[in-house]
Design a protein around this motif. Structure first.
Motif, PDB file in Angstrom:
ATOM      1  N   GLU A  72      34.085  31.051  -1.033  1.00  0.00           N
ATOM      2  CA  GLU A  72      33.608  32.215  -0.679  1.00  0.00           C
ATOM      3  C   GLU A  72      33.838  33.483  -1.275  1.00  0.00           C
ATOM      4  O   GLU A  72      34.838  33.834  -2.030  1.00  0.00           O
ATOM      5  CB  GLU A  72      34.070  32.435   0.888  1.00  0.00           C
ATOM      6  N   ALA A  73      32.696  34.495  -1.250  1.00  0.00           N
ATOM      7  CA  ALA A  73      33.091  35.859  -1.758  1.00  0.00           C
ATOM      8  C   ALA A  73      33.973  36.823  -0.741  1.00  0.00           C
ATOM      9  O   ALA A  73      33.928  36.590   0.355  1.00  0.00           O
ATOM     10  CB  ALA A  73      31.506  36.551  -1.889  1.00  0.00           C
ATOM     11  N   LEU A  74      34.037  37.904  -1.198  1.00  0.00           N
ATOM     12  CA  LEU A  74      35.118  38.749  -0.344  1.00  0.00           C
ATOM     13  C   LEU A  74      34.529  40.253  -0.743  1.00  0.00           C
ATOM     14  O   LEU A  74      34.202  40.637  -1.812  1.00  0.00           O
ATOM     15  CB  LEU A  74      36.626  38.633  -0.691  1.00  0.00           C
ATOM     16  N   ALA A  75      34.173  40.948   0.446  1.00  0.00           N
ATOM     17  CA  ALA A  75      33.687  42.205   0.469  1.00  0.00           C
ATOM     18  C   ALA A  75      34.639  43.020   0.982  1.00  0.00           C
ATOM     19  O   ALA A  75      35.053  42.576   2.154  1.00  0.00           O
ATOM     20  CB  ALA A  75      32.360  42.471   1.006  1.00  0.00           C
ATOM     21  N   MET A  76      35.242  44.258   0.266  1.00  0.00           N
ATOM     22  CA  MET A  76      36.408  44.907   0.930  1.00  0.00           C
ATOM     23  C   MET A  76      35.870  46.282   1.150  1.00  0.00           C
ATOM     24  O   MET A  76      35.098  47.226   0.203  1.00  0.00           O
ATOM     25  CB  MET A  76      37.336  45.050  -0.178  1.00  0.00           C
ATOM     26  N   PHE A  77      36.303  46.753   2.156  1.00  0.00           N
ATOM     27  CA  PHE A  77      35.755  48.259   2.665  1.00  0.00           C
ATOM     28  C   PHE A  77      36.932  49.105   3.165  1.00  0.00           C
ATOM     29  O   PHE A  77      37.912  48.455   3.665  1.00  0.00           O
ATOM     30  CB  PHE A  77      34.820  47.963   3.885  1.00  0.00           C
ATOM     31  N   MET A  78      37.096  50.152   2.554  1.00  0.00           N
ATOM     32  CA  MET A  78      37.994  51.164   2.965  1.00  0.00           C
ATOM     33  C   MET A  78      37.663  52.249   3.933  1.00  0.00           C
ATOM     34  O   MET A  78      36.692  52.778   3.878  1.00  0.00           O
ATOM     35  CB  MET A  78      38.554  51.847   1.684  1.00  0.00           C
ATOM     36  N   GLY A  79      38.751  52.664   4.814  1.00  0.00           N
ATOM     37  CA  GLY A  79      38.566  53.275   5.616  1.00  0.00           C
ATOM     38  C   GLY A  79      39.135  54.944   5.219  1.00  0.00           C
ATOM     39  O   GLY A  79      39.693  54.996   4.131  1.00  0.00           O
ATOM     40  N   PRO A  80      39.685  55.779   6.214  1.00  0.00           N
ATOM     41  CA  PRO A  80      40.595  56.780   5.627  1.00  0.00           C
ATOM     42  C   PRO A  80      42.024  56.267   5.229  1.00  0.00           C
ATOM     43  O   PRO A  80      42.401  55.369   5.848  1.00  0.00           O
ATOM     44  CB  PRO A  80      40.726  57.629   7.022  1.00  0.00           C
TER      45      PRO A  80
END
Length: 207
Positions: A72-80
């Protein structure tokens, strides 16, 4: 993602809010040629699938879409996020047994990835992404503002991606492992910082 119990975020609304708020994500796939990563804006469609579906596009010249992924692919999202100095801890005055750390919010989305070149699907993706990021402007630009033949020529230079989410992982590291006095010191320090990003983190810390 390594997530100690104190920092685990399992609240779906919190996770999707972080994804929606992220201006830029990182898409990672494992391949037989090694890991590939691309920074790009991504769109979450919460109405598709159990956990939602992620859409976006990459440049056709980017080799990322040409190399078959392994798993599977991985999408990484950053917050504060913000650096936390030990100076802000009450414990520093009491024992001195403190070290620096970093507070942050992160969400990792996993899922199988599909790349596509269909012009109609590409137009839908770029239109939705544009509307998402132009929506807050007083005079938003729309894809339809440009000549149709120009847009069609631009679509030939990109490849769309679709990733149904199979698993969401959330981490909200906001000094939960410190005592109340230490947390209060971090809030005070971040609130008075000259960095806008630090002041964004301050109200996220439980007191």
């Amino acid at each position: 993602m390594y997530i100690p119990p104190a920092f685990r975020d399992d609240d779906k609304e919190s996770l999707t809010a972080t994804i929606r708020a992220a201006r830029l994500a990182i898409l990672v796939t494992a391949t037989t040629e090694g890991p590939l990563a691309t920074n790009l804006p991504l769109l979450l469609d919460e109405n598709e699938g159990e956990h939602g579906v992620i859409y976006g596009h990459v440049a056709k010249a980017n080799p990322h879409w040409r190399v078959p992924p392994v798993g599977e692919a991985l999408a990484m999202f950053m917050g504060p996020d913000a650096y936390v100095t030990p100076v802000w801890y009450q414990t520093k005055q009491e024992t001195g047994k403190v070290v620096p750390t970093w507070n942050y919010v992160a969400v990792h989305a996993h899922g199988p990835i599909e790349f596509f070149e269909d012009a109609d699907r590409l137009l839908e993706v770029v239109t939705r992404l544009t509307n998402l990021h132009e929506g807050e402007r007083a005079a938003p630009w729309a894809v339809s503002d440009a000549p149709a033949d120009f847009i069609q020529s631009q679509l030939k230079g990109i490849v769309g991606l679709r990733m149904p989410i199979t698993k969401l992982e959330g981490k909200r590291k906001m000094s939960q492992n410190r005592n109340a006095a230490d947390r209060a010191g971090v809030v005070s320090g971040l609130s008075s910082s000259a960095r806008p990003s630090d002041r964004e983190v301050a109200p996220l810390i439980p007191v």
